[in-house]
Design a protein around this motif. Structure first.
Motif, short mmCIF file in Angstrom:
data_model
loop_
_atom_site.label_atom_id
_atom_site.label_comp_id
_atom_site.label_asym_id
_atom_site.label_seq_id
_atom_site.Cartn_x
_atom_site.Cartn_y
_atom_site.Cartn_z
N SER A 1 -6.25 -1.95 -5.90
CA SER A 1 -6.99 -3.01 -6.56
C SER A 1 -6.59 -4.37 -5.99
CB SER A 1 -6.73 -2.98 -8.07
OG SER A 1 -7.46 -3.97 -8.75
N VAL B 1 -7.64 -7.14 -1.80
CA VAL B 1 -7.96 -8.56 -1.98
C VAL B 1 -6.88 -9.44 -1.37
CG1 VAL B 1 -8.34 -10.39 -3.67
CG2 VAL B 1 -9.29 -8.11 -4.07
N LYS C 1 -13.52 -2.88 -9.53
CA LYS C 1 -14.29 -4.03 -9.04
C LYS C 1 -14.09 -5.24 -9.95
CE LYS C 1 -17.95 -1.56 -6.56
NZ LYS C 1 -19.40 -1.20 -6.56
N ALA C 2 -14.06 -5.02 -11.26
CA ALA C 2 -13.84 -6.12 -12.20
C ALA C 2 -12.46 -6.73 -12.01
CB ALA C 2 -14.02 -5.63 -13.63
N GLU C 3 -11.46 -5.90 -11.79
CA GLU C 3 -10.11 -6.41 -11.54
C GLU C 3 -10.05 -7.22 -10.26
OE1 GLU C 3 -7.17 -3.05 -13.56
OE2 GLU C 3 -7.45 -3.10 -11.39
N ARG C 4 -10.69 -6.73 -9.23
CA ARG C 4 -10.63 -7.40 -7.93
C ARG C 4 -11.23 -8.80 -7.99
NH1 ARG C 4 -12.49 -2.90 -3.60
NH2 ARG C 4 -12.62 -4.76 -2.28
N ALA C 5 -12.19 -9.00 -8.85
CA ALA C 5 -12.76 -10.35 -9.01
C ALA C 5 -11.70 -11.31 -9.55
CB ALA C 5 -13.96 -10.29 -9.95
N ARG C 6 -10.86 -10.80 -10.45
CA ARG C 6 -9.78 -11.63 -10.99
C ARG C 6 -8.73 -11.93 -9.92
NH1 ARG C 6 -4.82 -9.80 -14.82
NH2 ARG C 6 -4.02 -11.87 -15.34
N GLN D 1 -9.15 -12.13 -6.80
CA GLN D 1 -9.71 -13.07 -5.83
C GLN D 1 -9.46 -14.51 -6.26
OE1 GLN D 1 -11.41 -11.83 -2.90
NE2 GLN D 1 -10.85 -13.92 -2.33
N GLU D 2 -9.57 -14.76 -7.55
CA GLU D 2 -9.33 -16.11 -8.06
C GLU D 2 -7.86 -16.50 -7.97
OE1 GLU D 2 -10.76 -16.24 -12.04
OE2 GLU D 2 -12.86 -15.92 -11.51
#
Length: 400
Positions: A173, A177, A381-386, A388-389
């Motif tokens: 995860s 990223v 995918k939802a975790e990876r968005a976090r 990325q930030e």
């Protein structure tokens, strides 16, 4: 068990109809009858398989089967019968879905971290139970280093699910990223999530010689002294970095990291030696090393049976801090869909066994499987968005 189609074609609703001829028959009669009976016994499972699974080929099966009722035919054309059966068996094998033939040899299970951590623990339990379900050996193969990429690389180019990987929130995860530039292949085109396996709470710990008895007291002592949290970790870019940054912000502290390539046991050794001053270690490692550290809090919603007097992060005054340290099963993206489903169902069966439950209960971890591979992938995918930030802040941490 004999299928209804097989009984209908053979006219053998009971084993009595398939018994060998009695001793009063001549030797040649016994030989011919015995050959017919043997061929029936060999062919019957094939007929059942065809009628139940492959209706398109069942007509061919019936033609061959009908000839066994003709004594002259079976006596005159024994080689023709054998060749017909061989051709039929080859057709059946070729027409069966790949999942029906999987597995027919041992399976290799890749682990990205050294033994002693949560990922290795989950992999060992899974391997022990999975080989019972699949009927083939499951061997563990440790491939450490390079942020978990060395282990991920083992899935590249695979297509048969005989090489699988037990990964984690870190390797599957965060690494795609945080360390995307270090991955020399397209992660999303090569690695496929199969199912989540378990969640391991973390124990927030300090060296046993430290004077603080609560997390608040510990952070206050650092504020009055060095002004810095030095966390022990495998490498930069993990959930421990994220949790430590959040914790440091509540107390106005700076953060640095001290890496150790030897996994959870190495991180614990560095903490005791004073090379770091805080660690978030998985509960499996913590449970195996009680007395070698001072626990100040545990992540998760409730206290842990192995640490009943240690408060949760919420009880300690730090609600919302504590990333889920999950482990999961992964395969090559090129694996046929029916085989992926076979592996998924086998993994769920393995994790539901009483032995698996007892093993995870022992270390206060929770079994948590995914209903489908797609659901597991959506969660990642939802975790990876976090991540990325948070990537710029995490990768900017200085090393001690």
């Amino acid at each position: 068990m004999v299928c209804s189609e097989g009984r209908r074609m053979w006219g053998c609703n009971s084993p009595e109809r398939m018994r060998l001829p009695n001793s009063r028959a001549t030797s040649s009669t016994r030989l011919r009858a015995g050959s017919r009976t043997t061929l029936r016994l060999i062919t019957l499972p094939v007929i059942c398989m065809l009628s139940d699974k492959l209706p398109v080929l069942s007509t061919l099966a019936r033609r061959i089967a009908s000839k066994f009722k003709d004594k002259n035919w079976t006596g005159r054309y024994p080689m023709a019968i054998k060749r017909g059966l061989l051709a039929l068996l080859l057709l059946v094998t070729a027409a069966l879905p790949v999942s029906a033939q999987y597995p027919n040899r041992s399976i290799r299970l890749i682990i990205p971290f050294p033994p002693g951590g949560s990922t290795g623990y989950a992999a060992k339990v899974l391997a022990d139970e999975l080989q019972k379900v699949l009927g083939q050996p499951v061997t563990l193969d440790v491939k450490t280093g390079n942020f978990g990429i060395n282990a991920l690389s083992e899935l590249v180019g695979q297509s048969d699910a005989y090489t699988l990987m037990v990964g984690s929130v870190i390797t599957n995860s965060m690494t795609p990223v945080m360390h995307r530039q270090d991955i020399k292949f397209d992660y999303d085109k090569e690695v496929m999530p199969v199912t989540r396996l378990a969640d391991f709470p973390s124990v927030v710990m300090i060296a046993p010689a430290a004077s603080a008895t609560t997390l608040k007291d510990f952070l206050a002592s650092l504020k009055a002294g060095s002004g810095k949290l030095t966390l022990g970790t495998d490498f930069i870019g993990t959930f421990v970095d994220v949790d430590t940054i959040q914790l440091a912000k509540t107390a106005g502290l700076k953060v640095a990291y001290h890496p150790n390539p030897n996994g959870a046991n190495g991180i614990l050794a560095d903490l005791v030696a004073g090379k770091s001053n805080i660690a978030f270690l998985n509960v499996a490692t913590a449970s195996a090393n009680i007395g070698k550290f001072k626990p100040l809090a545990v992540t998760g919603a409730r206290r842990l049976a192995n640490f009943p007097d240690v408060p949760t992060m919420t009880e300690a005054g730090y609600a919302g801090i504590g990333t889920s340290n999950w482990q999961g099963l992964f395969a090559s993206r090129h694996t046929p869909p029916d085989v992926v489903q076979r592996v998924h169902q086998a993994a769920l069966s393995a994790m539901r066994s009483p032995e698996a439950k007892a093993a995870f209960d022992k270390v206060n971890a929770a079994i948590a499987t995914s209903a489908t591979p797609a659901k597991f992938e959506d969660e990642i995918k939802a975790e990876r968005a976090r991540w990325q930030e948070l990537q710029p802040e995490v990768l900017a941490l200085p090393q001690e």
